[in-house]
Design an enzyme around this catalytic site. Sequence first.
Site, PDB file in Angstrom:
ATOM      1  N   VAL A  33      77.403 -30.460  -8.260  1.00  0.00           N
ATOM      2  CA  VAL A  33      78.008 -31.731  -7.867  1.00  0.00           C
ATOM      3  C   VAL A  33      78.784 -32.398  -8.992  1.00  0.00           C
ATOM      4  CG1 VAL A  33      76.364 -32.231  -6.022  1.00  0.00           C
ATOM      5  CG2 VAL A  33      75.864 -32.997  -8.355  1.00  0.00           C
ATOM      6  N   SER A  63      66.238 -44.862  -6.045  1.00  0.00           N
ATOM      7  CA  SER A  63      64.870 -44.738  -6.544  1.00  0.00           C
ATOM      8  C   SER A  63      64.366 -46.153  -6.693  1.00  0.00           C
ATOM      9  CB  SER A  63      64.841 -44.036  -7.902  1.00  0.00           C
ATOM     10  OG  SER A  63      63.578 -44.191  -8.531  1.00  0.00           O
ATOM     11  N   ASN A  86      72.044 -36.691  -2.590  1.00  0.00           N
ATOM     12  CA  ASN A  86      70.657 -36.582  -3.022  1.00  0.00           C
ATOM     13  C   ASN A  86      70.461 -35.961  -4.403  1.00  0.00           C
ATOM     14  OD1 ASN A  86      67.652 -36.151  -2.652  1.00  0.00           O
ATOM     15  ND2 ASN A  86      68.336 -34.007  -2.578  1.00  0.00           N
ATOM     16  N   ALA A 120      69.905 -29.640  -1.884  1.00  0.00           N
ATOM     17  CA  ALA A 120      69.120 -29.218  -0.721  1.00  0.00           C
ATOM     18  C   ALA A 120      68.136 -28.104  -1.030  1.00  0.00           C
ATOM     19  CB  ALA A 120      70.059 -28.776   0.402  1.00  0.00           C
ATOM     20  N   LYS A 178      70.322 -44.906 -11.961  1.00  0.00           N
ATOM     21  CA  LYS A 178      69.941 -45.320 -10.615  1.00  0.00           C
ATOM     22  C   LYS A 178      70.380 -46.758 -10.316  1.00  0.00           C
ATOM     23  CE  LYS A 178      68.300 -41.500  -9.096  1.00  0.00           C
ATOM     24  NZ  LYS A 178      68.995 -40.772  -8.006  1.00  0.00           N
ATOM     25  N   TYR A 193      67.356 -42.432 -16.657  1.00  0.00           N
ATOM     26  CA  TYR A 193      67.182 -42.385 -15.206  1.00  0.00           C
ATOM     27  C   TYR A 193      67.406 -43.760 -14.580  1.00  0.00           C
ATOM     28  CZ  TYR A 193      64.899 -41.235 -10.744  1.00  0.00           C
ATOM     29  OH  TYR A 193      64.610 -41.020  -9.420  1.00  0.00           O
TER      30      TYR A 193
END
Length: 254
Positions: free
Chosen positions: A65, A144, A91, A19, A161, A157
Amino acid sequence: MSHASEVPASTPTIVVTGAGSGIGRAATRLLLAQGWNVVLAGRTEASLLETAQEHSRALVVTADVSDPEAVQQVFLAAQSHFGSVDVLFNNAGIFGPSVAIDELTPQQWDEVCRINLTGAINAARAAFAHFKVHGGGRIINNGSISAQTPRVNSVAYTVTKHGIAGLTKCLELDGRPYRIRATQLDIGNTASDLLNDFGATQGALQPNGERMVEPTFPLQQAAEAIAYIAGVPLSASVNQLTITAGGMPHIGRG
């Protein structure tokens, strides 16, 4: 460490990981403006506090996280402060190195997996357990368009994803008996710092070897998509939503 004043428990509550910047910050501020309680989770307290802007319905909880115990503490703090959680916006994520697989080091691969996969699973696990005993809830996983079509030199990545796509489907399937819904939100080229990691605003490498300055769209519009999904009643599932900058390379990537 957490910061906020007490508010009524009847207001819907969402946990937002990552955030402190980008999409997480934009979504947090919009949701607060719409009347949500928002639990801001991230590694850097100063960034989270900057996002929260001392809002009375914002609860800041510093957490990495990739640490399952830290994520559990986020949900315990949320429950203690607001009574329960209704939605998780899962997120937090990083792009990682923009290299081909033979140039990707094991350490780089582990770092991208640690945040993008392990972190997402840790947050989803905590949310799922919470929702099971609170009558349901919604998990919005930030995927994504790389979960659908890879960008050049994005192997770490893209693979992580694609993993988010599998995670979302498993959450939706296994959550059926508990009124737990899951969404994969695939965003392409919203105007965040992540774009600088692969050069979209200066000239991103295309499949034909050329570089192209790609279109972008405002963070606020991505935040509005998140707020929409968050507000959908549990009688409906939003399994997947794709939102991209108009005219950007996506289908076929160029």
